[in-house]
Scaffold this motif. Structure first.
Motif, PDB file in Angstrom:
ATOM      1  N   PHE A 125       0.863  -1.177   0.000  1.00 45.60           N
ATOM      2  CA  PHE A 125       0.000   0.000   0.000  1.00 45.60           C
ATOM      3  C   PHE A 125       0.896   1.221   0.000  1.00 45.60           C
ATOM      4  CE2 PHE A 125       1.122  -0.427   4.410  1.00 45.60           C
ATOM      5  CZ  PHE A 125       1.043   0.843   4.972  1.00 45.60           C
ATOM      6  N   ASN A 126       0.380   2.326  -0.533  1.00 43.48           N
ATOM      7  CA  ASN A 126       1.151   3.561  -0.627  1.00 43.48           C
ATOM      8  C   ASN A 126       0.588   4.569   0.371  1.00 43.48           C
ATOM      9  OD1 ASN A 126       2.158   6.176  -1.564  1.00 43.48           O
ATOM     10  ND2 ASN A 126       2.821   5.103  -3.402  1.00 43.48           N
ATOM     11  N   THR A 127       1.462   5.134   1.194  1.00 39.87           N
ATOM     12  CA  THR A 127       1.013   6.046   2.254  1.00 39.87           C
ATOM     13  C   THR A 127       0.492   7.366   1.716  1.00 39.87           C
ATOM     14  OG1 THR A 127       3.187   7.082   2.501  1.00 39.87           O
ATOM     15  CG2 THR A 127       2.743   5.107   3.823  1.00 39.87           C
ATOM     16  N   GLY A 128       0.796   7.701   0.447  1.00 42.00           N
ATOM     17  CA  GLY A 128       0.500   9.042  -0.007  1.00 42.00           C
ATOM     18  C   GLY A 128       1.427  10.024   0.690  1.00 42.00           C
ATOM     19  N   GLU A 129       1.089  11.306   0.612  1.00 38.96           N
ATOM     20  CA  GLU A 129       2.001  12.308   1.146  1.00 38.96           C
ATOM     21  C   GLU A 129       1.681  12.707   2.579  1.00 38.96           C
ATOM     22  OE1 GLU A 129       1.613  16.277  -0.631  1.00 38.96           O
ATOM     23  OE2 GLU A 129      -0.148  15.563  -1.692  1.00 38.96           O
ATOM     24  N   GLY A 130       0.953  11.847   3.309  1.00 38.91           N
ATOM     25  CA  GLY A 130       0.524  12.217   4.657  1.00 38.91           C
ATOM     26  C   GLY A 130       1.292  11.583   5.784  1.00 38.91           C
ATOM     27  N   GLY A 131       2.403  10.906   5.489  1.00 34.65           N
ATOM     28  CA  GLY A 131       3.145  10.241   6.549  1.00 34.65           C
ATOM     29  C   GLY A 131       2.524   8.903   6.919  1.00 34.65           C
ATOM     30  N   LEU A 132       3.155   8.221   7.863  1.00 33.52           N
ATOM     31  CA  LEU A 132       2.709   6.888   8.295  1.00 33.52           C
ATOM     32  C   LEU A 132       2.259   6.976   9.747  1.00 33.52           C
ATOM     33  CD1 LEU A 132       2.551   3.879   7.341  1.00 33.52           C
ATOM     34  CD2 LEU A 132       4.769   3.546   8.431  1.00 33.52           C
ATOM     35  N   HIS A 133       0.962   6.781   9.979  1.00 36.33           N
ATOM     36  CA  HIS A 133       0.426   6.838  11.336  1.00 36.33           C
ATOM     37  C   HIS A 133       1.095   5.777  12.212  1.00 36.33           C
ATOM     38  CE1 HIS A 133      -2.579   6.304  14.596  1.00 36.33           C
ATOM     39  NE2 HIS A 133      -2.799   7.609  14.404  1.00 36.33           N
ATOM     40  N   ARG A 134       1.284   6.099  13.475  1.00 36.77           N
ATOM     41  CA  ARG A 134       2.015   5.194  14.377  1.00 36.77           C
ATOM     42  C   ARG A 134       1.381   3.803  14.451  1.00 36.77           C
ATOM     43  NH1 ARG A 134      -0.741   8.942  17.130  1.00 36.77           N
ATOM     44  NH2 ARG A 134      -2.294   8.277  18.690  1.00 36.77           N
ATOM     45  N   SER A 135       0.055   3.715  14.327  1.00 36.69           N
ATOM     46  CA  SER A 135      -0.594   2.409  14.401  1.00 36.69           C
ATOM     47  C   SER A 135      -0.360   1.574  13.146  1.00 36.69           C
ATOM     48  CB  SER A 135      -2.104   2.574  14.632  1.00 36.69           C
ATOM     49  OG  SER A 135      -2.724   3.179  13.514  1.00 36.69           O
ATOM     50  N   LEU A 136       0.130   2.209  12.078  1.00 36.10           N
ATOM     51  CA  LEU A 136       0.424   1.487  10.836  1.00 36.10           C
ATOM     52  C   LEU A 136       1.893   1.116  10.710  1.00 36.10           C
ATOM     53  CD1 LEU A 136      -1.721   3.605   8.322  1.00 36.10           C
ATOM     54  CD2 LEU A 136      -2.395   1.570   9.605  1.00 36.10           C
ATOM     55  N   ALA A 137       2.691   1.512  11.703  1.00 38.57           N
ATOM     56  CA  ALA A 137       4.136   1.253  11.631  1.00 38.57           C
ATOM     57  C   ALA A 137       4.437  -0.239  11.511  1.00 38.57           C
ATOM     58  CB  ALA A 137       4.827   1.842  12.858  1.00 38.57           C
ATOM     59  N   GLN A 138       3.570  -1.070  12.102  1.00 32.69           N
ATOM     60  CA  GLN A 138       3.792  -2.527  12.053  1.00 32.69           C
ATOM     61  C   GLN A 138       3.683  -3.078  10.631  1.00 32.69           C
ATOM     62  OE1 GLN A 138       0.405  -4.707  13.906  1.00 32.69           O
ATOM     63  NE2 GLN A 138      -0.571  -2.684  14.041  1.00 32.69           N
ATOM     64  N   TYR A 139       3.112  -2.282   9.718  1.00 29.81           N
ATOM     65  CA  TYR A 139       2.971  -2.722   8.326  1.00 29.81           C
ATOM     66  C   TYR A 139       3.998  -2.060   7.407  1.00 29.81           C
ATOM     67  CZ  TYR A 139      -1.430  -4.274  10.324  1.00 29.81           C
ATOM     68  OH  TYR A 139      -2.383  -4.867  11.126  1.00 29.81           O
ATOM     69  N   GLY A 140       5.064  -1.532   7.996  1.00 32.80           N
ATOM     70  CA  GLY A 140       6.081  -0.831   7.211  1.00 32.80           C
ATOM     71  C   GLY A 140       6.704  -1.683   6.122  1.00 32.80           C
ATOM     72  N   SER A 141       6.823  -2.977   6.351  1.00 32.36           N
ATOM     73  CA  SER A 141       7.431  -3.844   5.342  1.00 32.36           C
ATOM     74  C   SER A 141       6.558  -4.005   4.107  1.00 32.36           C
ATOM     75  CB  SER A 141       7.741  -5.226   5.940  1.00 32.36           C
ATOM     76  OG  SER A 141       6.563  -5.825   6.439  1.00 32.36           O
ATOM     77  N   ASN A 142       5.315  -3.517   4.183  1.00 34.42           N
ATOM     78  CA  ASN A 142       4.421  -3.535   3.024  1.00 34.42           C
ATOM     79  C   ASN A 142       4.027  -2.126   2.596  1.00 34.42           C
ATOM     80  OD1 ASN A 142       3.742  -6.286   4.563  1.00 34.42           O
ATOM     81  ND2 ASN A 142       3.328  -6.556   2.386  1.00 34.42           N
ATOM     82  N   ALA A 143       4.780  -1.127   3.067  1.00 33.64           N
ATOM     83  CA  ALA A 143       4.448   0.269   2.788  1.00 33.64           C
ATOM     84  C   ALA A 143       5.392   0.878   1.766  1.00 33.64           C
ATOM     85  CB  ALA A 143       4.495   1.097   4.073  1.00 33.64           C
ATOM     86  N   ILE A 144       4.822   1.558   0.787  1.00 30.77           N
ATOM     87  CA  ILE A 144       5.583   2.434  -0.097  1.00 30.77           C
ATOM     88  C   ILE A 144       5.344   3.846   0.436  1.00 30.77           C
ATOM     89  CG2 ILE A 144       5.883   3.296  -2.451  1.00 30.77           C
ATOM     90  CD1 ILE A 144       4.692   0.630  -3.432  1.00 30.77           C
ATOM     91  N   VAL A 145       6.376   4.468   0.934  1.00 27.14           N
ATOM     92  CA  VAL A 145       6.198   5.785   1.559  1.00 27.14           C
ATOM     93  C   VAL A 145       6.541   6.875   0.554  1.00 27.14           C
ATOM     94  CG1 VAL A 145       6.655   4.879   3.864  1.00 27.14           C
ATOM     95  CG2 VAL A 145       8.545   5.830   2.526  1.00 27.14           C
ATOM     96  N   GLN A 146       5.770   7.946   0.608  1.00 25.81           N
ATOM     97  CA  GLN A 146       5.954   9.032  -0.361  1.00 25.81           C
ATOM     98  C   GLN A 146       6.760  10.190   0.216  1.00 25.81           C
ATOM     99  OE1 GLN A 146       2.513  10.707  -2.287  1.00 25.81           O
ATOM    100  NE2 GLN A 146       2.552   9.204  -3.933  1.00 25.81           N
ATOM    101  N   VAL A 147       7.592  10.752  -0.651  1.00 27.26           N
ATOM    102  CA  VAL A 147       8.263  12.021  -0.381  1.00 27.26           C
ATOM    103  C   VAL A 147       7.693  12.992  -1.406  1.00 27.26           C
ATOM    104  CG1 VAL A 147      10.451  13.260  -0.369  1.00 27.26           C
ATOM    105  CG2 VAL A 147      10.341  10.918   0.507  1.00 27.26           C
ATOM    106  N   ALA A 148       6.781  13.842  -0.966  1.00 26.10           N
ATOM    107  CA  ALA A 148       6.111  14.780  -1.864  1.00 26.10           C
ATOM    108  C   ALA A 148       6.660  16.184  -1.624  1.00 26.10           C
ATOM    109  CB  ALA A 148       4.606  14.733  -1.658  1.00 26.10           C
ATOM    110  N   SER A 149       6.111  17.149  -2.341  1.00 22.87           N
ATOM    111  CA  SER A 149       6.657  18.507  -2.291  1.00 22.87           C
ATOM    112  C   SER A 149       6.529  19.143  -0.918  1.00 22.87           C
ATOM    113  CB  SER A 149       5.962  19.389  -3.337  1.00 22.87           C
ATOM    114  OG  SER A 149       4.563  19.442  -3.084  1.00 22.87           O
ATOM    115  N   GLY A 150       5.503  18.751  -0.140  1.00 28.22           N
ATOM    116  CA  GLY A 150       5.326  19.320   1.195  1.00 28.22           C
ATOM    117  C   GLY A 150       6.162  18.641   2.256  1.00 28.22           C
TER     118      GLY A 150
END
Length: 501
Positions: free
Chosen positions: A198-223
């Motif tokens: 799943f892709n986090t979008g540009e909103g960061g990764l909520h602490r309760s979702l940290a356990q799913y980091g190995s399945n996360a595509i994290v975004q670095v957006a302009s903000g």
């Protein structure tokens, strides 16, 4: 307050014989359309406030309600139709840009519906997926020019980091803030349990979702919302968002009313403040600048994760994609004009960009011609509705697809396109605590897993019908496609022969 001249968009039809005035519709409507009289308990509807979310219709215990979009209002005119007149009236009253949610609803050509897959017959018999193994596993990331082995047959070539998918479908970028935590949790868990991402979008990764980091595509957006070393490290891949299909060339905007305390902490911005992403990255004004950021992120993550670059499908998408690959991107994600969004100016969504089919055909062909197609995987997005769309995209050259709107519909979205109001009656595109409770993540996970499983079964059936037992055999194999009802130029861009040849 001046009288609004905008007629109601929907008819709310209530069957008086069936309605028991239980008040369910009044409690479920977040937009104030359904009301109950405190004195006599009678229920009524203010049609001007109806957005067509169908929540009241779905939950009415007696089936007393129907919400129907009104047909052409007033004298018919092919140019000045109801939509055009309504838009002008709204802007004359508000003086602002018209916002909307979801993807473009103009009748653009759907090239997926004009492409047909091949099937095996006699000389190349089909394969039965019920009795033979079928491989949908996909690897995303840069591939080497060649692989060298030692005398014992062990590879000497060091491979770049790869994303391993059990099905070539990824949940698209939808930020926490634009969607609820319940929706984000559903996407994260479903991805982890289905062997995808799943892709986090540009909103960061909520602490309760940290356990799913190995399945996360994290975004670095302009903000740069929520971007920290820990955020980058707790991921499977990092994606630089340059643009998206629903709003190419402009930034993002999360209204302050959706920036709750949790969203504030995750995005690292003040609570209640509008989160406005700049249109450009202020450190990227050339391909060389993009290259610097790609390698900065690779350094920051110890060269352990693929770096993706997400771009919108626009007129010059071919040189942009080629430049991203040459700059070191391991994955290039392209989002077409039908791509969805939580909030975007209607005029931009409906008039800027090009269909993902044409962008994919042109980009894949050019990268192959330049001999650099293996340096990056191609992931495409923008209106994928079913498994057949996915298969056709892979035959055109995609490695995998992003799905956003399809995933939200799977969660219960009814496409009222009012995501930007924060009043989603289905608990998806809202931060209202009363509304977010309407989406149970346990049920959401089950529905999304069912969706991916169903698509996977259909993809295996289609592969077997083409005489293939691996998705790799279809990738970029345009001989498996034929087109109908297209111009010669469109067929040439897609690299597909017309049906009958």
């Amino acid at each position: 307050m001046p009288l609004s001249l905008i007629p109601a968009e929907f008819n709310v039809q209530r069957d008086a014989d069936l309605c028991i005035e239980c008040g369910v519709c009044t409690r479920q409507c977040a937009h104030g359309c359904q009301n109950i009289d405190p004195e006599d308990g009678s229920v009524s509807s203010d049609e001007k406030l109806c957005v067509g979310c169908q929540r009241c219709v779905t939950l009415c215990p007696t089936g007393a309600l129907q919400v129907v979009q009104r047909a052409e209002q007033g004298r018919y005119h092919a140019v000045w139709n109801t939509g055009a007149r309504r838009a002008i009236a709204r802007q004359a009253e508000s003086g602002g840009m018209l916002l909307t949610g979801m993807g473009a609803d103009k009748p653009f050509p759907l090239y997926w519906d004009r492409l047909f897959l091949n099937a095996s017959q006699v000389t190349n018999p089909s394969i039965d997926p019920l009795r033979e193994p079928m491989e949908l596993r996909t690897f995303l990331g840069a591939k080497p020019d060649k692989i060298e082995f030692d005398q014992q047959g062990k590879p000497l070539t060091k491979l770049s980091p790869q994303l391993e998918l059990e099905i070539p479908v990824i949940f698209s970028a939808m930020s926490y803030g634009s969607i609820s935590l319940s929706a984000a949790m559903s996407l994260a868990r479903a991805a982890a349990e289905s062997g995808t991402y799943f892709n986090t979008g540009e909103g960061g990764l909520h602490r309760s979702l940290a356990q799913y980091g190995s399945n996360a595509i994290v975004q670095v957006a302009s903000g740069r919302f929520g971007v920290t070393p820990a955020y980058l490290e707790n991921s499977a891949a990092v994606e630089i968002k340059i643009g998206q299909g629903a709003k190419p060339g402009i930034g993002g905007h999360l209204p302050g009313e959706k920036v709750s305390a949790d969203v504030s902490a995750t995005r690292m911005i003040p609570q209640g403040a509008d989160a406005i992403s700049p249109a450009p990255h202020h450190d990227i004004y050339s391909i060389e600048d993009l290259k610097q950021l790609i390698y900065a992120l690779k350094e920051a993550t110890g060269y352990s994760k693929p770096i993706s670059v997400k771009i919108a499908a626009v007129h010059n998408v071919v040189p942009i994609a080629s430049g991203a690959v040459r700059a070191g991107a391991d994955i290039v994600a392209m989002d077409g004009v039908r791509g969805g969004s939580g909030a975007t100016p209607t005029m931009i969504r409906d008039n800027v960009g090009i269909p993902i089919e044409l962008a994919l055909g042109a980009v894949d062909a050019q990268l192959r011609k330049d001999g650099i197609r293996h340096r990056a995987s191609l992931v495409v997005a923008g209106g994928f509705r079913n498994s057949a769309d996915v298969m056709k995209a892979i035959a055109l050259g995609a490695d995998a697809v992003y799905i956003g709107t399809a995933a939200l519909i799977g969660l219960g979205c009814h496409m009222c396109q009012k995501c930007y109001t924060g009043k989603c009656t289905w608990g998806i595109a809202t931060q209202d605590p009363y509304l977010t409770k309407r989406l149970n993540p346990e049920i959401g996970v089950r529905r999304l897993k069912n969706l991916l499983r169903a698509w996977g079964l259909e993809m295996k059936e289609m592969l077997g019908g083409m005489g293939m037992n691996s998705i790799d055999s279809l990738r970029g194999n345009r001989e498996m496609l034929r087109g109908i009802d297209m111009t010669e130029q469109e067929l040439e861009i897609l690299g597909v022969l017309p049906a009958g040849r």
